[in-house]
Design a protein around this motif. Structure first.
Motif, short mmCIF file in Angstrom:
data_model
loop_
_atom_site.label_atom_id
_atom_site.label_comp_id
_atom_site.label_asym_id
_atom_site.label_seq_id
_atom_site.Cartn_x
_atom_site.Cartn_y
_atom_site.Cartn_z
N ALA A 1 -35.48 -19.26 5.45
CA ALA A 1 -34.80 -20.43 6.24
C ALA A 1 -33.44 -20.31 7.26
O ALA A 1 -32.98 -20.91 7.40
CB ALA A 1 -34.09 -20.98 5.29
N THR A 2 -33.37 -18.58 7.55
CA THR A 2 -32.31 -18.54 8.98
C THR A 2 -32.50 -19.20 9.91
O THR A 2 -31.89 -19.48 10.96
CB THR A 2 -32.45 -16.47 8.83
OG1 THR A 2 -32.92 -16.54 9.62
CG2 THR A 2 -31.42 -16.37 7.57
N GLY A 3 -34.00 -18.85 10.05
CA GLY A 3 -34.26 -19.79 11.70
C GLY A 3 -34.23 -21.40 11.58
O GLY A 3 -33.80 -21.60 12.18
N CYS A 4 -34.08 -22.08 10.41
CA CYS A 4 -33.73 -23.04 9.96
C CYS A 4 -32.11 -23.54 9.86
O CYS A 4 -31.47 -23.69 10.66
CB CYS A 4 -33.92 -23.79 8.85
SG CYS A 4 -36.08 -24.11 7.96
N ALA A 5 -31.70 -21.79 9.64
CA ALA A 5 -30.07 -22.46 9.73
C ALA A 5 -29.71 -21.89 11.25
O ALA A 5 -28.20 -22.46 11.34
CB ALA A 5 -29.32 -21.40 8.67
N VAL A 6 -29.86 -20.77 11.68
CA VAL A 6 -29.59 -20.77 13.56
C VAL A 6 -30.31 -22.34 14.20
O VAL A 6 -29.37 -22.55 15.12
CB VAL A 6 -30.25 -19.53 13.90
CG1 VAL A 6 -31.53 -19.88 14.11
CG2 VAL A 6 -29.54 -18.97 14.60
N THR A 7 -31.23 -22.88 14.06
CA THR A 7 -31.61 -23.93 14.69
C THR A 7 -30.41 -24.63 14.18
O THR A 7 -30.05 -26.16 15.37
CB THR A 7 -32.82 -25.40 13.64
OG1 THR A 7 -34.07 -23.44 14.96
CG2 THR A 7 -33.10 -25.57 15.11
N ALA A 8 -30.27 -25.31 13.72
CA ALA A 8 -28.61 -26.39 12.72
C ALA A 8 -27.62 -25.84 13.70
O ALA A 8 -26.62 -26.76 13.94
CB ALA A 8 -28.54 -26.19 11.32
N PHE B 1 -23.47 -27.06 18.75
CA PHE B 1 -23.03 -26.05 19.82
C PHE B 1 -23.42 -27.44 20.70
O PHE B 1 -22.56 -27.42 21.90
CB PHE B 1 -23.51 -24.98 19.21
CG PHE B 1 -22.21 -23.77 18.99
CD1 PHE B 1 -22.84 -23.52 17.54
CD2 PHE B 1 -21.87 -23.01 19.75
CE1 PHE B 1 -21.79 -22.84 16.67
CE2 PHE B 1 -20.80 -21.88 19.27
CZ PHE B 1 -21.05 -22.22 17.70
N VAL B 2 -25.15 -26.63 20.64
CA VAL B 2 -25.45 -28.29 22.06
C VAL B 2 -24.59 -29.70 22.17
O VAL B 2 -24.64 -30.21 22.98
CB VAL B 2 -26.52 -28.82 21.59
CG1 VAL B 2 -27.26 -29.46 22.75
CG2 VAL B 2 -27.58 -26.63 22.43
N ALA B 3 -24.72 -30.52 21.06
CA ALA B 3 -23.57 -31.52 21.20
C ALA B 3 -22.55 -31.72 21.01
O ALA B 3 -22.05 -32.26 21.99
CB ALA B 3 -23.78 -32.23 19.42
N SER C 1 -20.45 -27.83 28.79
CA SER C 1 -21.36 -26.96 29.67
C SER C 1 -22.76 -27.06 30.41
O SER C 1 -23.54 -26.68 30.83
CB SER C 1 -20.50 -25.64 30.55
OG SER C 1 -19.04 -25.73 29.88
N GLY C 2 -23.38 -26.84 28.76
CA GLY C 2 -24.57 -27.86 29.34
C GLY C 2 -25.74 -26.75 27.86
O GLY C 2 -24.94 -26.14 27.19
N ALA C 3 -26.61 -26.66 27.99
CA ALA C 3 -27.64 -26.22 26.35
C ALA C 3 -27.72 -25.39 26.09
O ALA C 3 -27.03 -24.11 25.46
CB ALA C 3 -28.48 -26.97 26.23
N LEU C 4 -27.93 -24.47 27.95
CA LEU C 4 -27.90 -22.91 27.81
C LEU C 4 -26.32 -22.06 27.15
O LEU C 4 -26.46 -21.26 26.55
CB LEU C 4 -28.49 -22.44 28.94
CG LEU C 4 -28.90 -21.28 29.34
CD1 LEU C 4 -29.87 -20.30 28.53
CD2 LEU C 4 -29.31 -20.39 30.38
N GLU C 5 -25.65 -22.72 27.64
CA GLU C 5 -24.47 -21.55 26.76
C GLU C 5 -24.39 -21.87 25.91
O GLU C 5 -24.18 -21.00 25.01
CB GLU C 5 -23.13 -22.45 27.84
CG GLU C 5 -21.57 -21.97 27.81
CD GLU C 5 -21.08 -21.46 28.63
OE1 GLU C 5 -19.92 -21.92 28.09
OE2 GLU C 5 -21.08 -22.28 29.65
N ALA C 6 -24.29 -23.47 25.20
CA ALA C 6 -24.49 -23.52 24.18
C ALA C 6 -25.41 -22.99 23.29
O ALA C 6 -24.28 -22.51 21.93
CB ALA C 6 -24.61 -24.90 23.67
N VAL C 7 -25.90 -22.81 23.83
CA VAL C 7 -27.88 -21.42 22.67
C VAL C 7 -26.83 -20.46 22.18
O VAL C 7 -27.47 -19.74 21.72
CB VAL C 7 -29.23 -22.18 23.02
CG1 VAL C 7 -29.76 -21.56 22.52
CG2 VAL C 7 -29.42 -23.25 23.19
N ALA C 8 -26.47 -19.47 23.85
CA ALA C 8 -25.85 -18.53 23.94
C ALA C 8 -25.03 -18.26 22.96
O ALA C 8 -24.74 -17.13 22.14
CB ALA C 8 -26.06 -18.40 25.34
#
Length: 76
Positions: free
Chosen positions: A7-14, A19-21, A25-32
């Motif tokens: 479930a670490t993949g699920c946790a990082v996706t959440a 962050f994206v929400a 500045s945009g999704a790329l910066e939020a994901v990083a």
């Protein structure tokens, strides 16, 4: 050791979604940023962990207790 915890993949996706929400500045910066925060929390958790089970617990505690000072210290 992080890949051995379910479930670490699920946790990082959440975390990425949160962050994206809120990142204008945009999704790329939020994901990083989200991946950096999760990675730092994993590093902090791994310092106290003795195996995958305790890493899960310490990772969650690290995410909960992370603050700006801890992030800046680890980034720079």
């Amino acid at each position: 050791m992080l890949q051995k915890i379910t479930a670490t993949g699920c946790a990082v996706t959440a975390l990425i979604a949160a962050f994206v929400a809120v990142e204008p500045s945009g999704a790329l910066e939020a994901v990083a940023c989200a991946l950096s925060v999760f990675g730092i929390a994993a590093e902090l958790g791994a310092e106290a962990a003795r195996g995958p089970a305790s890493l899960r617990m310490h990772l969650i505690d690290s995410l909960y207790g992370l603050n700006e000072d801890a992030l800046l210290y680890r980034i720079f």
